[in-house]
Design a protein around this motif. Structure first.
Motif, mmCIF file in Angstrom:
data_model
loop_
_atom_site.group_PDB
_atom_site.id
_atom_site.type_symbol
_atom_site.label_atom_id
_atom_site.label_comp_id
_atom_site.label_asym_id
_atom_site.label_seq_id
_atom_site.Cartn_x
_atom_site.Cartn_y
_atom_site.Cartn_z
ATOM 1 N N SER A 38 0.838 -1.201 0.000
ATOM 2 C CA SER A 38 0.000 0.000 0.000
ATOM 3 C C SER A 38 0.870 1.246 0.000
ATOM 4 O O SER A 38 2.025 1.222 0.433
ATOM 5 C CB SER A 38 -0.964 0.010 1.189
ATOM 6 O OG SER A 38 -0.256 0.103 2.406
ATOM 7 N N TRP A 39 0.284 2.339 -0.490
ATOM 8 C CA TRP A 39 0.990 3.609 -0.652
ATOM 9 C C TRP A 39 0.155 4.735 -0.057
ATOM 10 O O TRP A 39 -1.073 4.728 -0.160
ATOM 11 C CB TRP A 39 1.242 3.884 -2.132
ATOM 12 C CG TRP A 39 2.204 2.915 -2.728
ATOM 13 C CD1 TRP A 39 1.910 1.681 -3.248
ATOM 14 C CD2 TRP A 39 3.617 3.077 -2.845
ATOM 15 N NE1 TRP A 39 3.060 1.064 -3.678
ATOM 16 C CE2 TRP A 39 4.120 1.908 -3.441
ATOM 17 C CE3 TRP A 39 4.499 4.092 -2.511
ATOM 18 C CZ2 TRP A 39 5.476 1.734 -3.714
ATOM 19 C CZ3 TRP A 39 5.843 3.923 -2.787
ATOM 20 C CH2 TRP A 39 6.319 2.748 -3.375
ATOM 21 N N ASP A 57 5.143 -2.576 3.520
ATOM 22 C CA ASP A 57 5.446 -3.924 3.050
ATOM 23 C C ASP A 57 4.257 -4.849 3.303
ATOM 24 O O ASP A 57 3.382 -4.544 4.115
ATOM 25 C CB ASP A 57 6.637 -4.512 3.807
ATOM 26 C CG ASP A 57 7.939 -3.791 3.511
ATOM 27 O OD1 ASP A 57 7.985 -2.977 2.576
ATOM 28 O OD2 ASP A 57 8.915 -4.066 4.221
ATOM 29 N N GLU A 58 4.290 -5.983 2.641
ATOM 30 C CA GLU A 58 3.283 -7.010 2.897
ATOM 31 C C GLU A 58 3.405 -7.469 4.342
ATOM 32 O O GLU A 58 4.495 -7.559 4.888
ATOM 33 C CB GLU A 58 3.475 -8.174 1.934
ATOM 34 C CG GLU A 58 3.249 -7.767 0.496
ATOM 35 C CD GLU A 58 3.647 -8.841 -0.490
ATOM 36 O OE1 GLU A 58 4.291 -9.830 -0.097
ATOM 37 O OE2 GLU A 58 3.320 -8.671 -1.664
ATOM 38 N N GLY A 59 2.301 -7.740 4.982
ATOM 39 C CA GLY A 59 2.294 -8.155 6.379
ATOM 40 C C GLY A 59 1.145 -7.472 7.115
ATOM 41 O O GLY A 59 0.434 -6.649 6.551
ATOM 42 N N LYS A 60 0.966 -7.812 8.351
ATOM 43 C CA LYS A 60 -0.104 -7.239 9.162
ATOM 44 C C LYS A 60 0.390 -5.940 9.807
ATOM 45 O O LYS A 60 0.951 -5.955 10.893
ATOM 46 C CB LYS A 60 -0.548 -8.226 10.227
ATOM 47 C CG LYS A 60 -1.132 -9.497 9.660
ATOM 48 C CD LYS A 60 -1.509 -10.455 10.777
ATOM 49 C CE LYS A 60 -2.066 -11.737 10.210
ATOM 50 N NZ LYS A 60 -2.385 -12.698 11.264
ATOM 51 N N SER A 61 0.143 -4.816 9.140
ATOM 52 C CA SER A 61 0.631 -3.542 9.656
ATOM 53 C C SER A 61 -0.018 -3.179 10.984
ATOM 54 O O SER A 61 0.624 -2.571 11.839
ATOM 55 C CB SER A 61 0.412 -2.425 8.636
ATOM 56 O OG SER A 61 -0.942 -2.321 8.307
ATOM 57 N N TRP A 62 -1.262 -3.574 11.204
ATOM 58 C CA TRP A 62 -1.944 -3.265 12.460
ATOM 59 C C TRP A 62 -1.375 -4.061 13.625
ATOM 60 O O TRP A 62 -1.596 -3.740 14.778
ATOM 61 C CB TRP A 62 -3.444 -3.520 12.329
ATOM 62 C CG TRP A 62 -3.757 -4.961 12.023
ATOM 63 C CD1 TRP A 62 -3.988 -5.961 12.911
ATOM 64 C CD2 TRP A 62 -3.851 -5.559 10.738
ATOM 65 N NE1 TRP A 62 -4.216 -7.148 12.270
ATOM 66 C CE2 TRP A 62 -4.139 -6.934 10.927
ATOM 67 C CE3 TRP A 62 -3.726 -5.081 9.431
ATOM 68 C CZ2 TRP A 62 -4.302 -7.813 9.864
ATOM 69 C CZ3 TRP A 62 -3.901 -5.969 8.398
ATOM 70 C CH2 TRP A 62 -4.178 -7.319 8.617
ATOM 71 N N ALA A 66 4.600 -5.325 9.701
ATOM 72 C CA ALA A 66 4.922 -4.812 8.372
ATOM 73 C C ALA A 66 5.843 -3.609 8.513
ATOM 74 O O ALA A 66 5.690 -2.805 9.423
ATOM 75 C CB ALA A 66 3.649 -4.413 7.636
ATOM 76 N N THR A 67 6.789 -3.512 7.628
ATOM 77 C CA THR A 67 7.731 -2.400 7.618
ATOM 78 C C THR A 67 7.238 -1.336 6.641
ATOM 79 O O THR A 67 6.695 -1.655 5.595
ATOM 80 C CB THR A 67 9.121 -2.896 7.174
ATOM 81 O OG1 THR A 67 9.552 -3.897 8.087
ATOM 82 C CG2 THR A 67 10.135 -1.781 7.144
ATOM 83 N N SER A 68 7.443 -0.091 7.002
ATOM 84 C CA SER A 68 7.106 0.986 6.074
ATOM 85 C C SER A 68 8.382 1.636 5.555
ATOM 86 O O SER A 68 9.440 1.528 6.173
ATOM 87 C CB SER A 68 6.208 2.031 6.747
ATOM 88 O OG SER A 68 6.877 2.631 7.833
#
Length: 122
Positions: A38-39, A57-62, A66-68
């Motif tokens: 996502s952007w 990055d792909e992954g569970k940002s919540w 996930a890394t930004s």
């Protein structure tokens, strides 16, 4: 594109004419960067042609999994959006072995060559 409004929807970025009388369709920016799901947009540089973007990055940002990443995007490169991207901090030495895993899109453009960002460090 002349005066435009940048927007984020479902992790994608788009541009639309700021002229309410315009009937042009939004232009969705497609970045060919592996692993970025996502952007999101941030502040403009003073020149009005470059903008700070954040990708996740792909992954569970919540869940903190996930890394930004922060990028500078040159709005003059709309014909090839990926070519207009430059990752911020990609080759920056850090006092620790790794940079902070997440950066918030809270950033300030201090000048043409200085950006202030807010890292989250666990």
């Amino acid at each position: 594109m002349n005066e435009s409004i940048i927007f984020s929807s479902h992790g994608r970025l788009g541009l639309i004419s700021a002229d309410a009388r315009s009937r042009t369709e939004p232009r969705i920016l497609e970045f060919d960067v592996p692993g970025q799901r996502s952007w999101h947009h941030g502040p403009l540089f003073p020149d009005g042609r470059r903008i700070v973007l954040m990708s996740v990055d792909e992954g569970k940002s919540w869940d903190g999994a996930a890394t930004s990443r922060l990028w500078i995007f040159n709005l003059d490169r709309l014909d090839d959006p990926t070519d207009g991207l430059t990752e911020i901090l990609a080759d920056t030495p850090w006092p620790r072995s790794e940079p902070a895993p997440r950066y918030m899109p809270i950033a300030a453009v201090l000048s043409d060559d200085r950006v202030l960002a807010n890292p989250l460090i666990d």
